[in-house]
Design an enzyme around this catalytic site. Structure first.
Site, PDB file in Angstrom:
ATOM      1  N   ASP A 116       6.497   1.246   4.396  1.00 16.58           N
ATOM      2  CA  ASP A 116       5.851   1.481   3.096  1.00 16.58           C
ATOM      3  C   ASP A 116       4.347   1.175   3.139  1.00 16.58           C
ATOM      4  O   ASP A 116       3.953   0.046   3.403  1.00 16.58           O
ATOM      5  CB  ASP A 116       6.575   0.565   2.089  1.00 16.58           C
ATOM      6  N   HIS A 145       5.253  -3.723  -4.046  1.00 18.39           N
ATOM      7  CA  HIS A 145       5.000  -3.275  -2.671  1.00 18.39           C
ATOM      8  C   HIS A 145       4.248  -4.338  -1.868  1.00 18.39           C
ATOM      9  O   HIS A 145       3.412  -5.064  -2.405  1.00 18.39           O
ATOM     10  CB  HIS A 145       4.194  -1.968  -2.684  1.00 18.39           C
TER      11      HIS A 145
END
Ligand SMILES: [Zn+2]
Ligand SMILES: [Zn+2]
Length: 568
Positions: free
Chosen positions: A208, A381
């Protein structure tokens, strides 16, 4: 058919000859959205995630964007399973449009994701695709692949990464993740599985990249609960918290903070009410039911004893918060003394909407706590240090940064090199670019495959293409200029004066010199149509060229010139 197996009993088949393992992103690189990764070995394909993207402001009239799956359609028989990392729309939103192409192919997801997907299954009648359990720590055999999902932290519970053991080596897909050491649900990331995979050897890591530009660590979700308490403590007015409907951990913290101050909670907004119900039923939300009140009972609660949880943190015009701000909400009208906490950061592209909503809330008399003033939000994130930890745990030979715009992938690639991945083993790729791995562990770029946007507009999927969008852009920019000419079929001469109709160009009446001259140009352009007026197409293009040139000279604008020739 794939079937579930208990852990440790699986030995992948030995690599056969030169069959390469192929990893192909059909969506999710070079963009935030419509994640879809194809993992292919011989005649077997598994697909990780199947997301959508919301249209940008250039995509006029488009409701949603999904990946182009031509590559999969050409190999329909080979697609064995869809594996879902978590139930955010950028990972599951494409399923209703794409699954019907693959009847019978199972979809694997964790408990909460299955709960949330159940709504889509019902709404879109996706009963042809079994929805099966895949939980962190399971091992699942699918053809030559063994899927090993592992738990990660994220802004939705039950988020997973997925490791795939393949005949060529193990690949690790992180899904969306952060490392939260004090998660709200108490469920930690599976460091042990990651470390074990690293020890066994990881051929390739896909990770990610959303926050690859942010140094340090992303704070724990728990810090948001502390912020909620600090904000609420001195208040004696109502508190309204706006966040994402899917952020169950955030909603839990709203419930907890409200309970601390003896406030009742009303949940408002279609998607939030739905998720609240599903998460409660599946045991992902813990609260005393006596503290929840229905939205039509809000009026009966003292201001200082009420918290409203709602959607609209992105300023979405139809959302709960925007309606409240516009005094257009059935149950909540903003009044002075209200405090609104916008518990989210604007997603790039939404800044304008968010800013307008915050302005309107202030105008309506509320105090607003938002991202620029005080952080009552943390990202789901990983920041740079966590990304390095992921790289350090898995120690991949090759690295493909995913889930990010191009510059984020580049930054993430640099982090990987810092942690010891060889620069030639880092692949910054775009959608449709395969990376092929050989049995000897080497990797190379393959020939590009079809990948791109498929537009969903109303009920149509894929019928609106680039050509239609170009027309819509032209219409939106400079309007339309329609010229209707009637010609005599026998003689080829014009009957009467050509008629001009415009929309969105400039407001003109027929006596305007610009119009007069445009009509004169039209007549001139067909004065000598050659001996064959039946060449309607040629005539049209003459009118179009002549009028376009004239209008551009006069106005520096390029409306869509649309000639209509009527033969009588
Ligand atoms: Zn996500
Ligand atoms: Zn995502």
């Amino acid at each position: 058919m794939p079937k579930s197996k208990s852990r440790s009993s699986i030995t992948p088949a030995p690599p056969s000859g030169d069959t390469p393992l192929r990893i192909i992103p059909l969506g999710g690189v070079g963009e935030i959205g419509k994640n879809m990764y194809v993992i292919e070995y011989g005649d077997d394909i598994v697909v990780i995630d199947c997301g959508l993207m919301f249209p940008d402001e250039e995509m006029f009239g488009i409701d949603l964007v999904i990946p182009d799956i031509s590559y999969l359609k050409e190999r329909r028989e080979n697609v064995k399973a869809f594996l879902i990392t978590h139930a955010h729309e950028d990972h599951v939103g494409g399923l209703p449009y794409i699954l019907p192409e693959f009847p019978g192919v199972p979809v694997y997801a964790s408990t909460l994701a299955r709960g949330l997907l159940g709504v889509k299954v019902k709404e879109h009648k996706l009963h042809k695709n079994p929805l099966l359990a895949l939980e962190p720590g399971d091992e699942l055999q699918i053809g030559p692949f063994t899927a090993v999902p592992f738990r990660v932290g994220h802004s939705i519970p039950d988020a997973m990464g997925i490791a795939l053991r393949t005949p060529v080596g193990t690949i690790v897909h992180t899904g969306d993740f952060k490392f939260d050491h004090t998660p709200v649900d108490g469920k930690l990331s599976d460091f042990a599985i990651l470390a074990r995979l690293g020890e066994e050897g990881v051929l390739c890591l896909l990770s990610d990249s959303t926050r690859a530009e942010s140094p340090g660590y992303t704070p724990s979700e728990r810090t948001v609960g502390e912020a909620f308490r600090e904000i609420m403590e001195p208040l004696d007015g109502r508190v309204i918290v706006a966040t994402f409907a899917s952020n169950i951990a955030r909603i839990q913290q709203v419930l907890d903070a409200a309970a601390t101050f003896d406030r009742k909670v009303a949940v408002i907004g279609r998607s939030m009410e739905q998720n609240f119900r599903i998460a409660t039923d599946l045991g992902y939300l813990k609260y005393d039911p006596a503290n929840i009140i229905s939205k039509d009972k809000i009026g009966g609660i003292e201001d200082g004893k009420l918290v409203v949880a709602t959607t609209g943190s992105q300023g979405e015009p139809m959302s709960g918060l925007a309606r409240m701000a516009n005094r257009d909400h059935r149950f909540v009208e903003i009044q002075s003394g209200d405090t609104v906490i916008v518990s989210a950061s604007p997603i790039p592209g939404n800044e304008e909407y968010v800013a307008r909503t915050i302005d309107n809330l202030f105008k309506a008399g509320a105090n607003v706590v938002y991202h620029a003033i005080r952080h009552a939000h943390v990202s789901g994130h990983a920041s740079q240090e966590e990304l390095k930890l992921m790289l350090g745990l898995t120690r991949p030979k090759h690295f493909i940064p995913i889930h990010g715009e191009f510059r984020m992938q580049v930054q993430h690639g640099r982090l990987a090199i810092e942690t010891g991945v060889l620069p030639e083993n880092v692949f910054i790729i775009e959608n449709g670019m395969p990376i092929e791995f050989s049995a000897d562990g080497s990797a190379r770029r393959g020939a590009p495959v079809t990948a791109g946007y498929v537009f969903v507009d109303g009920l149509s999927v894929g019928e609106v293409g680039e050509v239609v969008l170009r027309d819509r852009r032209a219409l939106a920019n400079d309007g339309i200029f329609m010229v209707v000419v009637t010609v005599d079929k026998q003689t080829g001469t014009i009957i009467g004066r050509p008629e001009v109709i415009t929309r969105g160009f400039v407001h003109l009446n027929e006596q305007d010199p610009l119009m007069e001259e445009a009509v004169t140009r039209v007549i001139a352009s067909i004065e000598n149509p050659g001996d064959h007026i039946s060449e309607i197409a040629l005539l049209k293009s003459q009118i179009k060229d002549g009028v376009s040139r004239y209008l551009y000279e006069q106005t520096k604008r390029r409306p869509m010139v649309f000639p209509v020739v009527v033969e009588v």
